[in-house]
Motif scaffolding. Structure first.
Motif, PDB file in Angstrom:
ATOM      1  N   LEU A  96       0.864  -1.181   0.000  1.00  0.00           N
ATOM      2  CA  LEU A  96       0.000   0.000   0.000  1.00  0.00           C
ATOM      3  C   LEU A  96       0.898   1.229   0.000  1.00  0.00           C
ATOM      4  N   GLU A  97       0.933   1.940  -1.109  1.00  0.00           N
ATOM      5  CA  GLU A  97       1.786   3.122  -1.222  1.00  0.00           C
ATOM      6  C   GLU A  97       1.035   4.359  -0.725  1.00  0.00           C
ATOM      7  N   THR A  98       1.673   5.098   0.182  1.00  0.00           N
ATOM      8  CA  THR A  98       1.151   6.382   0.630  1.00  0.00           C
ATOM      9  C   THR A  98       2.233   7.437   0.420  1.00  0.00           C
ATOM     10  N   GLN A  99       1.875   8.714   0.573  1.00  0.00           N
ATOM     11  CA  GLN A  99       2.865   9.775   0.408  1.00  0.00           C
ATOM     12  C   GLN A  99       3.940   9.714   1.488  1.00  0.00           C
ATOM     13  N   ALA A 100       3.562   9.271   2.652  1.00  0.00           N
ATOM     14  CA  ALA A 100       4.512   9.269   3.768  1.00  0.00           C
ATOM     15  C   ALA A 100       5.389   8.032   3.792  1.00  0.00           C
ATOM     16  N   VAL A 101       4.792   6.856   3.525  1.00  0.00           N
ATOM     17  CA  VAL A 101       5.526   5.611   3.705  1.00  0.00           C
ATOM     18  C   VAL A 101       4.831   4.506   2.925  1.00  0.00           C
ATOM     19  N   ALA A 102       5.598   3.478   2.538  1.00  0.00           N
ATOM     20  CA  ALA A 102       5.025   2.279   1.935  1.00  0.00           C
ATOM     21  C   ALA A 102       4.699   1.280   3.037  1.00  0.00           C
ATOM     22  N   ILE A 103       3.471   0.759   3.011  1.00  0.00           N
ATOM     23  CA  ILE A 103       3.002  -0.189   4.029  1.00  0.00           C
ATOM     24  C   ILE A 103       2.827  -1.543   3.361  1.00  0.00           C
ATOM     25  N   ARG A 104       3.444  -2.575   3.950  1.00  0.00           N
ATOM     26  CA  ARG A 104       3.431  -3.897   3.323  1.00  0.00           C
ATOM     27  C   ARG A 104       3.012  -4.972   4.332  1.00  0.00           C
ATOM     28  N   PRO A 105       1.724  -5.216   4.496  1.00  0.00           N
ATOM     29  CA  PRO A 105       1.284  -6.327   5.357  1.00  0.00           C
ATOM     30  C   PRO A 105       1.575  -7.673   4.688  1.00  0.00           C
ATOM     31  N   TYR A 106       1.858  -8.687   5.494  1.00  0.00           N
ATOM     32  CA  TYR A 106       2.152 -10.006   4.936  1.00  0.00           C
ATOM     33  C   TYR A 106       1.680 -11.098   5.874  1.00  0.00           C
ATOM     34  N   VAL A 107       1.480 -12.282   5.316  1.00  0.00           N
ATOM     35  CA  VAL A 107       1.071 -13.460   6.076  1.00  0.00           C
ATOM     36  C   VAL A 107       1.700 -14.675   5.410  1.00  0.00           C
ATOM     37  N   GLY A 108       1.991 -15.702   6.184  1.00  0.00           N
ATOM     38  CA  GLY A 108       2.648 -16.853   5.586  1.00  0.00           C
ATOM     39  C   GLY A 108       2.587 -18.086   6.462  1.00  0.00           C
ATOM     40  N   VAL A 109       3.300 -19.105   6.033  1.00  0.00           N
ATOM     41  CA  VAL A 109       3.407 -20.358   6.773  1.00  0.00           C
ATOM     42  C   VAL A 109       4.839 -20.867   6.636  1.00  0.00           C
ATOM     43  N   ARG A 110       5.351 -21.455   7.710  1.00  0.00           N
ATOM     44  CA  ARG A 110       6.706 -22.011   7.724  1.00  0.00           C
ATOM     45  C   ARG A 110       6.644 -23.408   8.335  1.00  0.00           C
ATOM     46  N   PHE A 162       7.257  -1.395   7.063  1.00  0.00           N
ATOM     47  CA  PHE A 162       7.179   0.023   6.683  1.00  0.00           C
ATOM     48  C   PHE A 162       8.527   0.419   6.080  1.00  0.00           C
ATOM     49  N   ASP A 163       8.513   1.113   4.961  1.00  0.00           N
ATOM     50  CA  ASP A 163       9.765   1.612   4.405  1.00  0.00           C
ATOM     51  C   ASP A 163       9.503   2.886   3.615  1.00  0.00           C
ATOM     52  N   LYS A 164      10.554   3.670   3.438  1.00  0.00           N
ATOM     53  CA  LYS A 164      10.466   4.947   2.723  1.00  0.00           C
ATOM     54  C   LYS A 164      11.792   5.192   2.029  1.00  0.00           C
ATOM     55  N   LYS A 165      11.745   5.458   0.719  1.00  0.00           N
ATOM     56  CA  LYS A 165      12.955   5.701  -0.046  1.00  0.00           C
ATOM     57  C   LYS A 165      13.234   7.189  -0.142  1.00  0.00           C
ATOM     58  N   PHE A 166      14.500   7.555   0.109  1.00  0.00           N
ATOM     59  CA  PHE A 166      14.932   8.951   0.015  1.00  0.00           C
ATOM     60  C   PHE A 166      16.043   9.033  -1.043  1.00  0.00           C
ATOM     61  N   LEU A 221      14.882  -3.565  12.457  1.00  0.00           N
ATOM     62  CA  LEU A 221      15.072  -2.196  12.004  1.00  0.00           C
ATOM     63  C   LEU A 221      16.339  -2.151  11.166  1.00  0.00           C
ATOM     64  N   GLY A 222      16.213  -1.727   9.911  1.00  0.00           N
ATOM     65  CA  GLY A 222      17.372  -1.730   9.033  1.00  0.00           C
ATOM     66  C   GLY A 222      17.459  -0.491   8.171  1.00  0.00           C
ATOM     67  N   MET A 223      18.606  -0.320   7.549  1.00  0.00           N
ATOM     68  CA  MET A 223      18.847   0.797   6.637  1.00  0.00           C
ATOM     69  C   MET A 223      19.461   0.252   5.352  1.00  0.00           C
ATOM     70  N   ASN A 224      18.799   0.505   4.227  1.00  0.00           N
ATOM     71  CA  ASN A 224      19.294   0.084   2.933  1.00  0.00           C
ATOM     72  C   ASN A 224      19.870   1.277   2.189  1.00  0.00           C
ATOM     73  N   ALA A 225      21.052   1.102   1.614  1.00  0.00           N
ATOM     74  CA  ALA A 225      21.692   2.153   0.813  1.00  0.00           C
ATOM     75  C   ALA A 225      21.951   1.613  -0.585  1.00  0.00           C
ATOM     76  N   ASN A 226      21.576   2.388  -1.597  1.00  0.00           N
ATOM     77  CA  ASN A 226      21.710   1.952  -2.978  1.00  0.00           C
ATOM     78  C   ASN A 226      22.476   2.987  -3.800  1.00  0.00           C
ATOM     79  N   TRP A 227      23.420   2.491  -4.592  1.00  0.00           N
ATOM     80  CA  TRP A 227      24.155   3.360  -5.505  1.00  0.00           C
ATOM     81  C   TRP A 227      24.354   2.605  -6.809  1.00  0.00           C
ATOM     82  N   GLY A 228      23.541   2.936  -7.807  1.00  0.00           N
ATOM     83  CA  GLY A 228      23.592   2.226  -9.067  1.00  0.00           C
ATOM     84  C   GLY A 228      23.181   0.775  -8.901  1.00  0.00           C
TER      85      GLY A 228
END
Length: 356
Positions: free
Chosen positions: A217-231, A264-268, A320-327
């Motif tokens: 679910l994309e919003t202006q403030a943040v992307a919200i990604r609910p999930y469910v699964g089985v292991r 929750f994640d947000k790209k800058f 809680l993590g931080m992703n950095a992307n360059w190319g």
């Protein structure tokens, strides 16, 4: 206790979790000396007693299975993080992800406490096939753990390795991903009580599979990604011998868990094609199946057994993590926590992806 104690993170070797019920022992008054915490010789056969429960400190064997399950969880967790951070599903990617995990038990009574540290790394490669990504990863590492109670203690060293096959499919906001893996743990154990010391070794094999569905679910403030699964996991420890011909073995364990969470994640975007994306992942994971396992000790017709809890019914976790992307290059650094009624796990991981 646990767990999973750890939703991606953690375990304890040499740990006994019981529900306050004694095990059952079957041996006559003239039974040979036992290798640890011996039952007083005047106890009748088939009597449930706290002393017999002490004799069954052998239930640390069930902890081998717990720790093996946690190592498999850590490796699978790195696969999921890699797929989350993959930038372009049309490129081939190679990646590596070192990780560290510390876990401890609490609230067990009888002076019981345990700690475990595990370090390892997962690395893999995946290829695009239209909207589908298929890949494989190899993981390996080393762990150390200690266990203490009022009568005995143990120290364990373990090497582990495993292979995971995984797939990721995405169409618009819907994403489906999963995988299957095999993991092996090779344990070397030293056991001590008041009078004696013993050594033992055994191997544990873990077969696992997981499948998750996620919606964005994309919003202006943040992307919200609910999930469910089985292991699913099948954990199987070898039998092994200890002092004076005693053989210890533990039932196979079939565990099913149902992760339910939200990300929750947000790209800058920054200058020169550089971007950062903070990520928060919150998860609850109920467990069912063989959350308890039975450990048996046998020698010359004498036997004893006890059921020990390996997993708590509910685990909660946060990452809680931080992703950095360059190319075409991506980095990830993050901290994870997992807890349950009787266990806490802290984990640190980092990752490097190269897409081409």
């Amino acid at each position: 206790m646990f767990t999973c104690a750890i939703c991606q993170a953690g375990g304890t070797i040499g740990y006994r979790l019981t529900d306050g019920k004694a095990g059952k022992a079957n041996y006559p008054v003239n039974a040979p000396a036992l290798p640890w915490n011996p039952v007083p010789p005047n106890l009748p056969q088939n009597q449930d007693t706290d002393e017999q429960e002490d004799f069954l400190s052998a239930s640390w064997n069930g902890a081998h299975q717990l720790f093996a399950l946690q190592n498999a969880d850590s490796a699978e967790g790195e696969v999921k993080k890699h797929l989350d951070n993959r930038q372009n599903s049309e490129d081939t990617a190679v990646w590596i992800a070192p990780f560290f995990r510390h876990s401890s038990t609490h609230g067990l009574g009888d002076g019981i406490h345990s700690r475990a540290n595990s370090t390892g790394s997962a690395f893999g490669i995946d290829f695009p096939f239209g909207d589908l990504v298929l890949g494989t990863s190899f993981s390996g590492g080393h762990s150390k753990s200690t266990y203490r109670d009022k009568n005995s203690s143990s120290d364990e060293k373990s090497d582990f390795f495993g292979l995971t096959l995984y797939a990721d499919w995405q169409a618009d906001e819907l994403r489906l991903y999963g995988g299957a893996g095999y993991f092996r743990d090779e344990h070397d154990l030293k056991i001590r009580n008041i009078l004696e010391r013993h050594s033992a070794s055994c191997d544990t094999n873990t077969y696992s599979a997981f499948a998750l569905a996620e919606y964005t679910l994309e919003t202006q403030a943040v992307a919200i990604r609910p999930y469910v699964g089985v292991r699913y996991a099948l954990v199987d420890s070898d039998s092994y011998r200890i002092a004076r011909g005693f053989t210890c073995d533990t039932d196979k364990q079939n565990v099913v868990r149902f992760p339910v969470g939200i990300k929750f994640d947000k790209k800058f975007d920054c200058r020169s094609g550089f971007s950062v994306r903070p990520v928060l992942d919150l998860c609850l994971e109920p467990a069912c199946g063989d959350t308890k396992v039975e450990t048996r000790l046998r020698a010359n017709g004498y036997s004893a057994s006890e059921k020990s809890r390996v997993l708590d019914a509910l685990t909660y976790s946060a990452f809680l993590g931080m992703n950095a992307n360059w190319g075409s290059i991506e980095f990830l650094f993050g901290y994870g926590f997992q807890g349950s009624s009787h266990e806490k796990t802290h984990g640190v991981s980092c990752g490097f992806n190269w897409e081409f």
